[in-house]
Design an enzyme around this catalytic site. Structure first.
Site, PDB file in Angstrom:
ATOM      1  N   THR A   1      37.762   3.392  61.700  1.00 41.99           N
ATOM      2  CA  THR A   1      36.699   3.467  62.709  1.00 41.99           C
ATOM      3  C   THR A   1      35.746   2.276  62.636  1.00 41.99           C
ATOM      4  O   THR A   1      35.250   1.798  63.655  1.00 41.99           O
ATOM      5  CB  THR A   1      35.916   4.788  62.521  1.00 41.99           C
ATOM      6  OG1 THR A   1      36.805   5.861  62.808  1.00 41.99           O
ATOM      7  CG2 THR A   1      34.710   4.878  63.421  1.00 41.99           C
TER       8      THR A   1
ATOM      9  N   SER B   1      43.478   5.173  59.383  1.00 43.62           N
ATOM     10  CA  SER B   1      43.852   5.377  57.983  1.00 43.62           C
ATOM     11  C   SER B   1      44.931   6.439  57.809  1.00 43.62           C
ATOM     12  O   SER B   1      45.570   6.510  56.761  1.00 43.62           O
ATOM     13  CB  SER B   1      42.629   5.696  57.127  1.00 43.62           C
ATOM     14  OG  SER B   1      42.100   6.960  57.423  1.00 43.62           O
TER      15      SER B   1
HETATM   16  N1  ASP Z   1      37.974   8.952  61.651  1.00 42.89           N
HETATM   17  C1  ASP Z   1      38.531   7.875  60.940  1.00 42.89           C
HETATM   18  C2  ASP Z   1      37.504   6.907  60.396  1.00 42.89           C
HETATM   19  O1  ASP Z   1      36.402   7.361  60.150  1.00 42.89           O
HETATM   20  C3  ASP Z   1      39.692   7.212  61.520  1.00 42.89           C
HETATM   21  C4  ASP Z   1      40.488   6.664  60.370  1.00 42.89           C
HETATM   22  O2  ASP Z   1      40.464   7.251  59.326  1.00 42.89           O
HETATM   23  O3  ASP Z   1      41.114   5.619  60.556  1.00 42.89           O
HETATM   24  O4  ASP Z   1      37.704   5.760  60.184  1.00 42.89           O
END
Ligand code: ASP
Length: 331
Positions: free
Chosen positions: A13, A57
């Protein structure tokens, strides 16, 4: 002279933007873009940037982690005072714990990310990156193992968990608490976790897969048998309460233990697996006597990371796995 800090970006994110208002955000920004958004970084350190990949991720793999660990070792030998990894928060606890297990470096290794993407009001990525770099070049943050720096807190990788789907204060270290914090750019480290020897992955093989199964009421063990039949090399069970299962699941676990290592964790998310309280079929006493290995205080995801890395290493006999979980599950 300013310290050298390396930033390795993996996506998440913190690096996400959308093409338009409705498309949803996807990883876009590089490590250079992240650094450009925080001009103070260059006043603190000489920043070297590296973009290993740019993915959510959930797409990261054990191969990514083992490769990043090797890169961190190379950077440490090349004069790095500390390394910051930026990535998605969904798997930060797993990446950070894996790096903690794989590395035995003195320099700080700090993982961070963001809960609010850069297009949102109150985006937390720039503040987290600044804090992570401050910790990465702080002398008191050396020799602590891998760290997660987020929302002005410093967490030891071995304890930290993501506990909320969207709140910037999502990271928590359960009973241990954060080992430090930041205030007005000052880094405070108040607790020092003891170090355990690193795990050496000598046999990295994508075929070594560990299944994780969370049990619920009425589980009849079908998935456990299926995991063994489909070639998983290890199994982590998130049992009920202190580490309990139905009678059918206990029978399936006994069959599984004859073929592969099976770790018993708790689905509760806190406390240790019990060892000597309950005596019914499917209790912790029954399951441990059938050959399951107690995860101790490790939750299912951490136990899966530990078992996977141990299966890549030379410490993978059943006896060694018992010893490793006994030590790492109680520290
Ligand atoms: N919600 C996730 C983040 O906070 C997305 C991810 O893990 O890539 O980055």
């Amino acid at each position: 002279m300013k310290p050298v800090v390396d930033i390795i970006s993996l996506g998440g994110t913190i690096a996400m933007k959308g093409k338009n208002a409705t498309s949803g955000v996807v990883p876009t920004l590089t490590a250079d873009d992240l650094v450009e958004a925080v001009p103070q970084l260059n006043e603190i350190a000489v920043i070297r940037t590296h973009s290993h990949c740019n993915v959510p991720s959930a797409h990261l793999t054990f191969e990514d982690i083992v490769t990043v660990a090797a890169e961190i070792r190379r950077l440490a030998a090349d004069g790095s005072a500390g390394v910051v990894i930026t990535q998605g928060t969904d798997t930060i606890e797993e990446t950070a714990y894996a790096l903690d297990l794989l590395l035995e470096l003195d320099i700080p290794v700090v993982v961070t990310g963001a809960m609010r993407n850069p297009t949102r009001p109150g985006a937390d990525g720039p503040a987290n990156l600044l804090s992570a770099v401050l910790v990465a070049c702080h002398l008191n943050a050396r020799s602590l193992g891998s760290l997660v720096v987020f929302n002005d807190e410093v967490h030891a990788a071995r304890f930290v968990r993501k506990t909320h789907t969207s709140n910037p204060s999502t990271f928590s270290s359960g009973p241990a608490g954060p080992i430090g914090w930041l205030a007005e750019d000052r880094v405070r480290i108040v607790l020092k976790p003891d170090r355990l020897p690193a795990i050496e992955p000598v046999n990295f093989d994508k075929a070594i897969k560990v299944a994780i199964i969370k049990l619920g009421i009425g589980d009849d063990g079908t998935l456990i048998d299926a995991a063994v039949a489909t070639g998983f090399r290890g199994l982590v069970i998130e049992g009920l309460g202190g580490g309990h299962t139905s009678v059918s699941a206990a029978n399936a676990l006994e069959r599984a233990c004859a073929k592969l290592p099976v770790i018993l964790a708790s689905r509760t998310g806190a406390g240790e697996t019990l060892t000597c309280t309950y005596g019914f079929p499917g209790s912790e006493i029954d399951l441990l006597s059938k050959g399951l290995i107690a995860a101790g205080r490790l939750d299912g995801c951490s136990a899966r990371v530990l078992l996977t890395l141990l299966l890549y290493s030379e410490n993978s006999s059943i006896e060694q796995l018992h010893n490793e979980f006994l030590v790492r599950g109680t520290h």
